[in-house]
Write a protein that holds these residues in place. Structure first.
Motif, PDB file in Angstrom:
ATOM      1  N   GLN A  31       0.833  -1.192   0.000  1.00  0.00           N
ATOM      2  CA  GLN A  31       0.000   0.000   0.000  1.00  0.00           C
ATOM      3  C   GLN A  31       0.870   1.245   0.000  1.00  0.00           C
ATOM      4  O   GLN A  31       1.956   1.265   0.541  1.00  0.00           O
ATOM      5  CB  GLN A  31      -0.910   0.012   1.224  1.00  0.00           C
ATOM      6  CG  GLN A  31      -1.964  -1.070   1.172  1.00  0.00           C
ATOM      7  CD  GLN A  31      -2.851  -1.049   2.393  1.00  0.00           C
ATOM      8  OE1 GLN A  31      -2.566  -0.349   3.352  1.00  0.00           O
ATOM      9  NE2 GLN A  31      -3.916  -1.804   2.363  1.00  0.00           N
ATOM     10  N   ARG A  32       0.364   2.299  -0.609  1.00  0.00           N
ATOM     11  CA  ARG A  32       1.099   3.548  -0.702  1.00  0.00           C
ATOM     12  C   ARG A  32       0.899   4.375   0.564  1.00  0.00           C
ATOM     13  O   ARG A  32      -0.122   4.298   1.220  1.00  0.00           O
ATOM     14  CB  ARG A  32       0.638   4.328  -1.919  1.00  0.00           C
ATOM     15  CG  ARG A  32       0.889   3.527  -3.195  1.00  0.00           C
ATOM     16  CD  ARG A  32       0.857   4.336  -4.432  1.00  0.00           C
ATOM     17  NE  ARG A  32       1.613   5.551  -4.378  1.00  0.00           N
ATOM     18  CZ  ARG A  32       2.832   5.704  -4.853  1.00  0.00           C
ATOM     19  NH1 ARG A  32       3.449   4.687  -5.371  1.00  0.00           N
ATOM     20  NH2 ARG A  32       3.431   6.872  -4.816  1.00  0.00           N
ATOM     21  N   THR A  33       1.904   5.181   0.867  1.00  0.00           N
ATOM     22  CA  THR A  33       1.841   6.089   2.008  1.00  0.00           C
ATOM     23  C   THR A  33       0.941   7.271   1.630  1.00  0.00           C
ATOM     24  O   THR A  33       0.998   7.730   0.495  1.00  0.00           O
ATOM     25  CB  THR A  33       3.258   6.602   2.335  1.00  0.00           C
ATOM     26  OG1 THR A  33       4.119   5.474   2.458  1.00  0.00           O
ATOM     27  CG2 THR A  33       3.279   7.387   3.611  1.00  0.00           C
ATOM     28  N   LYS A  45      11.123   0.557   7.162  1.00  0.00           N
ATOM     29  CA  LYS A  45      11.853   1.731   7.630  1.00  0.00           C
ATOM     30  C   LYS A  45      11.263   2.990   7.014  1.00  0.00           C
ATOM     31  O   LYS A  45      10.734   2.958   5.913  1.00  0.00           O
ATOM     32  CB  LYS A  45      13.334   1.624   7.251  1.00  0.00           C
ATOM     33  CG  LYS A  45      14.013   0.440   7.893  1.00  0.00           C
ATOM     34  CD  LYS A  45      15.437   0.341   7.447  1.00  0.00           C
ATOM     35  CE  LYS A  45      16.075  -0.908   8.037  1.00  0.00           C
ATOM     36  NZ  LYS A  45      17.395  -1.142   7.494  1.00  0.00           N
ATOM     37  N   ARG A  46      11.382   4.098   7.743  1.00  0.00           N
ATOM     38  CA  ARG A  46      10.907   5.379   7.228  1.00  0.00           C
ATOM     39  C   ARG A  46      11.941   5.965   6.270  1.00  0.00           C
ATOM     40  O   ARG A  46      13.106   6.106   6.610  1.00  0.00           O
ATOM     41  CB  ARG A  46      10.675   6.356   8.367  1.00  0.00           C
ATOM     42  CG  ARG A  46       9.468   6.014   9.178  1.00  0.00           C
ATOM     43  CD  ARG A  46       9.263   6.876  10.383  1.00  0.00           C
ATOM     44  NE  ARG A  46       9.708   8.240  10.239  1.00  0.00           N
ATOM     45  CZ  ARG A  46       9.339   9.224  11.028  1.00  0.00           C
ATOM     46  NH1 ARG A  46       8.519   8.982  12.015  1.00  0.00           N
ATOM     47  NH2 ARG A  46       9.788  10.433  10.860  1.00  0.00           N
ATOM     48  N   VAL A  47      11.506   6.299   5.070  1.00  0.00           N
ATOM     49  CA  VAL A  47      12.371   6.884   4.051  1.00  0.00           C
ATOM     50  C   VAL A  47      11.753   8.224   3.662  1.00  0.00           C
ATOM     51  O   VAL A  47      10.570   8.279   3.323  1.00  0.00           O
ATOM     52  CB  VAL A  47      12.466   5.968   2.811  1.00  0.00           C
ATOM     53  CG1 VAL A  47      13.333   6.590   1.743  1.00  0.00           C
ATOM     54  CG2 VAL A  47      12.988   4.606   3.203  1.00  0.00           C
ATOM     55  N   PRO A  48      12.518   9.339   3.726  1.00  0.00           N
ATOM     56  CA  PRO A  48      11.949  10.639   3.386  1.00  0.00           C
ATOM     57  C   PRO A  48      11.410  10.668   1.966  1.00  0.00           C
ATOM     58  O   PRO A  48      12.006  10.121   1.046  1.00  0.00           O
ATOM     59  CB  PRO A  48      13.118  11.610   3.531  1.00  0.00           C
ATOM     60  CG  PRO A  48      14.153  10.894   4.290  1.00  0.00           C
ATOM     61  CD  PRO A  48      13.922   9.434   4.100  1.00  0.00           C
ATOM     62  N   LYS A  49      10.253  11.309   1.808  1.00  0.00           N
ATOM     63  CA  LYS A  49       9.634  11.448   0.503  1.00  0.00           C
ATOM     64  C   LYS A  49      10.066  12.785  -0.083  1.00  0.00           C
ATOM     65  O   LYS A  49      10.110  13.789   0.615  1.00  0.00           O
ATOM     66  CB  LYS A  49       8.113  11.417   0.666  1.00  0.00           C
ATOM     67  CG  LYS A  49       7.347  11.180  -0.624  1.00  0.00           C
ATOM     68  CD  LYS A  49       5.869  11.378  -0.450  1.00  0.00           C
ATOM     69  CE  LYS A  49       5.210  10.290   0.337  1.00  0.00           C
ATOM     70  NZ  LYS A  49       3.744  10.403   0.336  1.00  0.00           N
ATOM     71  N   GLY A  50      10.402  12.819  -1.336  1.00  0.00           N
ATOM     72  CA  GLY A  50      10.868  14.047  -1.969  1.00  0.00           C
ATOM     73  C   GLY A  50       9.757  14.783  -2.693  1.00  0.00           C
ATOM     74  O   GLY A  50       8.700  14.234  -2.984  1.00  0.00           O
ATOM     75  N   VAL A  64      14.857  16.211  -1.665  1.00  0.00           N
ATOM     76  CA  VAL A  64      14.592  15.468  -0.431  1.00  0.00           C
ATOM     77  C   VAL A  64      15.348  16.164   0.691  1.00  0.00           C
ATOM     78  O   VAL A  64      16.558  16.347   0.609  1.00  0.00           O
ATOM     79  CB  VAL A  64      15.043  13.993  -0.551  1.00  0.00           C
ATOM     80  CG1 VAL A  64      14.799  13.262   0.754  1.00  0.00           C
ATOM     81  CG2 VAL A  64      14.348  13.309  -1.697  1.00  0.00           C
ATOM     82  N   ARG A  65      14.653  16.542   1.744  1.00  0.00           N
ATOM     83  CA  ARG A  65      15.274  17.226   2.878  1.00  0.00           C
ATOM     84  C   ARG A  65      15.428  16.258   4.034  1.00  0.00           C
ATOM     85  O   ARG A  65      14.488  15.561   4.406  1.00  0.00           O
ATOM     86  CB  ARG A  65      14.435  18.407   3.329  1.00  0.00           C
ATOM     87  CG  ARG A  65      14.322  19.468   2.280  1.00  0.00           C
ATOM     88  CD  ARG A  65      13.668  20.736   2.847  1.00  0.00           C
ATOM     89  NE  ARG A  65      13.632  21.771   1.840  1.00  0.00           N
ATOM     90  CZ  ARG A  65      14.618  22.622   1.609  1.00  0.00           C
ATOM     91  NH1 ARG A  65      15.705  22.571   2.325  1.00  0.00           N
ATOM     92  NH2 ARG A  65      14.506  23.535   0.666  1.00  0.00           N
ATOM     93  N   GLN A  66      16.643  16.237   4.611  1.00  0.00           N
ATOM     94  CA  GLN A  66      16.920  15.443   5.809  1.00  0.00           C
ATOM     95  C   GLN A  66      17.715  16.334   6.755  1.00  0.00           C
ATOM     96  O   GLN A  66      18.912  16.539   6.553  1.00  0.00           O
ATOM     97  CB  GLN A  66      17.733  14.199   5.467  1.00  0.00           C
ATOM     98  CG  GLN A  66      16.951  13.134   4.750  1.00  0.00           C
ATOM     99  CD  GLN A  66      17.796  11.912   4.499  1.00  0.00           C
ATOM    100  OE1 GLN A  66      18.861  12.008   3.907  1.00  0.00           O
ATOM    101  NE2 GLN A  66      17.327  10.770   4.952  1.00  0.00           N
ATOM    102  N   GLY A  67      17.062  16.873   7.755  1.00  0.00           N
ATOM    103  CA  GLY A  67      17.737  17.779   8.691  1.00  0.00           C
ATOM    104  C   GLY A  67      18.206  19.029   7.978  1.00  0.00           C
ATOM    105  O   GLY A  67      17.416  19.743   7.369  1.00  0.00           O
TER     106      GLY A  67
END
Length: 93
Positions: A31-33, A45-50, A64-67
């Motif tokens: 299923q899609r988020t 695992k949680r993977v950032p969405k861009g 994609v932003r991470q911190g």
């Protein structure tokens, strides 16, 4: 003989229910988020969405932003792929 047949039917029914349970569990992972979430679940695992912008010519750009870091993925219409990562330790997010 009736007792053996009854046991075989019960075991077969339990096996079918277990197979259906495993199939529905595997389907749940596909299923899609939801769109309003900023991450996807992949392999548990949680993977950032861009944020992806696609142009009519087939090229696209995704951020994609991470911190404090930003990863920019770009693909040209010709098929050229470019990925850059920029980190700014001074700016709090």
């Amino acid at each position: 003989m009736k007792l053996t047949a009854r046991k075989a039917l019960i075991i077969g029914a339990v096996a079918c229910l277990a197979a259906a349970g495993f199939a529905s569990a595997a389907q749940a992972q596909d299923q899609r988020t939801p769109k309003n979430w900023n991450y996807e679940i992949k392999d548990g695992k949680r993977v950032p969405k861009g944020n992806r912008v696609t142009n009519q010519d087939g090229s696209w750009r995704e951020e994609v932003r991470q911190g404090n870091c930003v990863t920019i993925k770009e693909r040209a219409a010709s098929g050229e792929y470019k990925e850059t990562r920029q980190c700014d330790p001074g700016s709090p997010n």
